[in-house]
Design a protein around this motif. Structure first.
Motif, short mmCIF file in Angstrom:
data_model
loop_
_atom_site.label_atom_id
_atom_site.label_comp_id
_atom_site.label_asym_id
_atom_site.label_seq_id
_atom_site.Cartn_x
_atom_site.Cartn_y
_atom_site.Cartn_z
N PHE A 25 0.84 -1.20 0.00
CA PHE A 25 0.00 0.00 0.00
C PHE A 25 0.88 1.25 0.00
O PHE A 25 0.67 2.18 -0.79
N GLU A 26 1.89 1.28 0.87
CA GLU A 26 2.78 2.44 0.96
C GLU A 26 3.61 2.60 -0.31
O GLU A 26 3.86 3.72 -0.76
N LEU A 27 4.06 1.49 -0.89
CA LEU A 27 4.83 1.55 -2.14
C LEU A 27 3.98 2.15 -3.26
O LEU A 27 4.43 3.05 -3.98
N ILE A 28 2.75 1.67 -3.41
CA ILE A 28 1.86 2.18 -4.44
C ILE A 28 1.59 3.67 -4.20
O ILE A 28 1.64 4.49 -5.12
N LYS A 29 1.33 4.02 -2.96
CA LYS A 29 1.06 5.42 -2.59
C LYS A 29 2.27 6.29 -2.95
O LYS A 29 2.12 7.39 -3.48
N HIS A 30 3.46 5.79 -2.66
CA HIS A 30 4.69 6.54 -2.90
C HIS A 30 4.94 6.80 -4.38
O HIS A 30 5.56 7.81 -4.73
N THR A 31 4.48 5.91 -5.25
CA THR A 31 4.73 6.13 -6.68
C THR A 31 4.07 7.41 -7.16
O THR A 31 4.59 8.08 -8.05
N GLY A 32 2.91 7.73 -6.58
CA GLY A 32 2.21 8.95 -6.96
C GLY A 32 1.55 8.90 -8.32
O GLY A 32 0.92 9.88 -8.73
N VAL A 33 1.68 7.80 -9.04
CA VAL A 33 1.09 7.72 -10.38
C VAL A 33 0.07 6.60 -10.53
O VAL A 33 -0.77 6.65 -11.41
N LEU A 34 0.16 5.60 -9.68
CA LEU A 34 -0.78 4.48 -9.77
C LEU A 34 -2.04 4.77 -8.98
O LEU A 34 -2.01 5.51 -7.99
N ASP A 35 -3.15 4.20 -9.42
CA ASP A 35 -4.39 4.32 -8.65
C ASP A 35 -4.20 3.62 -7.31
O ASP A 35 -3.86 2.44 -7.27
N LEU A 36 -4.39 4.35 -6.24
CA LEU A 36 -4.24 3.80 -4.90
C LEU A 36 -5.58 3.22 -4.45
O LEU A 36 -6.57 3.92 -4.38
N ASN A 37 -5.59 1.96 -4.17
CA ASN A 37 -6.77 1.28 -3.67
C ASN A 37 -6.72 1.25 -2.15
O ASN A 37 -5.74 1.67 -1.54
N SER A 38 -7.74 0.71 -1.53
CA SER A 38 -7.77 0.67 -0.07
C SER A 38 -6.67 -0.24 0.47
O SER A 38 -6.24 -1.18 -0.20
N SER A 39 -6.24 0.03 1.69
CA SER A 39 -5.24 -0.82 2.32
C SER A 39 -5.77 -2.25 2.45
O SER A 39 -5.02 -3.21 2.32
N TYR A 40 -7.07 -2.36 2.70
CA TYR A 40 -7.70 -3.67 2.79
C TYR A 40 -7.52 -4.46 1.49
O TYR A 40 -7.23 -5.66 1.51
N SER A 41 -7.68 -3.78 0.35
CA SER A 41 -7.55 -4.49 -0.93
C SER A 41 -6.13 -5.05 -1.11
O SER A 41 -5.97 -6.14 -1.65
N TYR A 42 -5.12 -4.33 -0.64
CA TYR A 42 -3.75 -4.84 -0.78
C TYR A 42 -3.50 -6.01 0.17
O TYR A 42 -2.76 -6.94 -0.17
N LEU A 43 -4.09 -5.97 1.36
CA LEU A 43 -3.99 -7.12 2.26
C LEU A 43 -4.60 -8.35 1.60
O LEU A 43 -4.01 -9.43 1.59
N MET A 44 -5.80 -8.17 1.06
CA MET A 44 -6.48 -9.27 0.38
C MET A 44 -5.69 -9.75 -0.83
O MET A 44 -5.52 -10.94 -1.04
N TRP A 45 -5.22 -8.80 -1.61
CA TRP A 45 -4.51 -9.15 -2.83
C TRP A 45 -3.26 -9.97 -2.51
O TRP A 45 -3.03 -11.01 -3.13
N CYS A 46 -2.48 -9.50 -1.57
CA CYS A 46 -1.23 -10.17 -1.24
C CYS A 46 -1.46 -11.56 -0.66
O CYS A 46 -0.61 -12.45 -0.82
N GLU A 47 -2.59 -11.77 -0.02
CA GLU A 47 -2.91 -13.07 0.55
C GLU A 47 -3.55 -14.00 -0.48
O GLU A 47 -3.09 -15.12 -0.70
N ILE A 48 -4.60 -13.54 -1.13
CA ILE A 48 -5.40 -14.42 -2.00
C ILE A 48 -4.73 -14.67 -3.35
O ILE A 48 -4.83 -15.76 -3.90
N PHE A 49 -4.08 -13.67 -3.90
CA PHE A 49 -3.47 -13.81 -5.22
C PHE A 49 -1.95 -13.96 -5.15
O PHE A 49 -1.23 -13.52 -6.05
#
Length: 176
Positions: A25-49
């Motif tokens: 989540f912090e890495l995506i936020k830091h890029t400043g160019v990617l669409d930032l999704n909810s922190s919950y979505s990144y938790l789910m993404w990193c676990e499920i996918f």
């Protein structure tokens, strides 16, 4: 004698897990160019996918990430959702190396195509996917996919679909 560090030994490539969610989540936020999704979505993404996503660490920090999934309507297609590389690590080929490593995973055994959507202003992603097609000695077809009018907020660019393939099994073994 001065010893130089081997760039490949500095990075650790691995599957994601839920503990990566906050750092991604912090890495995506830091890029400043990617669409930032909810922190919950990144938790789910990193676990499920985790089988189709990858994180790169350097000195204990998450410096690059790709989220991907096997397309439910096309089981031979790996769809890449987001590619993020920390600004300090850009230009080192991490995007391509992550994609090649994903294609070598058991979960991607039947993958013959890689798809991603890319906006017209995102030159680094365009180069990444065109370069991957060249590296894999295959085609890259571009088509219109999402129009700016499809998005709920104004100002979002169109997104073109990059479809890379077909990918031969032997080409998946290409060096990173």
């Amino acid at each position: 004698m001065t010893k130089t560090r081997d760039i490949t030994s500095e990075f650790r490539f691995r599957k994601t897990n839920k503990d990566d969610g906050a750092r991604v989540f912090e890495l995506i936020k830091h890029t400043g160019v990617l669409d930032l999704n909810s922190s919950y979505s990144y938790l789910m993404w990193c676990e499920i996918f985790s089988e189709t996503s990858i994180v790169v660490e350097r000195d204990g920090d998450s410096v690059a990430f790709i989220s991907g999934f096997i397309h439910p309507d096309a089981p031979n297609t790996l769809f890449i959702w987001q590619v993020a590389v920390h600004e300090s690590e850009r230009g080192k080929g991490l995007g391509t190396r992550m994609l090649v490593q994903l294609l070598k995973r058991e979960a991607c055994r039947n993958v013959r195509y890689v798809e991603a959507t890319v906006s017209p202003s995102n030159r680094p992603s365009q180069q990444l996917f065109l370069g991957l097609a060249k590296k894999l000695d295959t085609n890259c077809k571009l088509t219109d996919y999402f129009l700016s009018s499809d998005f709920p907020r104004t100002g979002h660019e169109d997104e073109q679909l990059y479809k890379i393939g077909p990918i031969d099994e032997e080409n998946k073994l290409v060096k990173e």
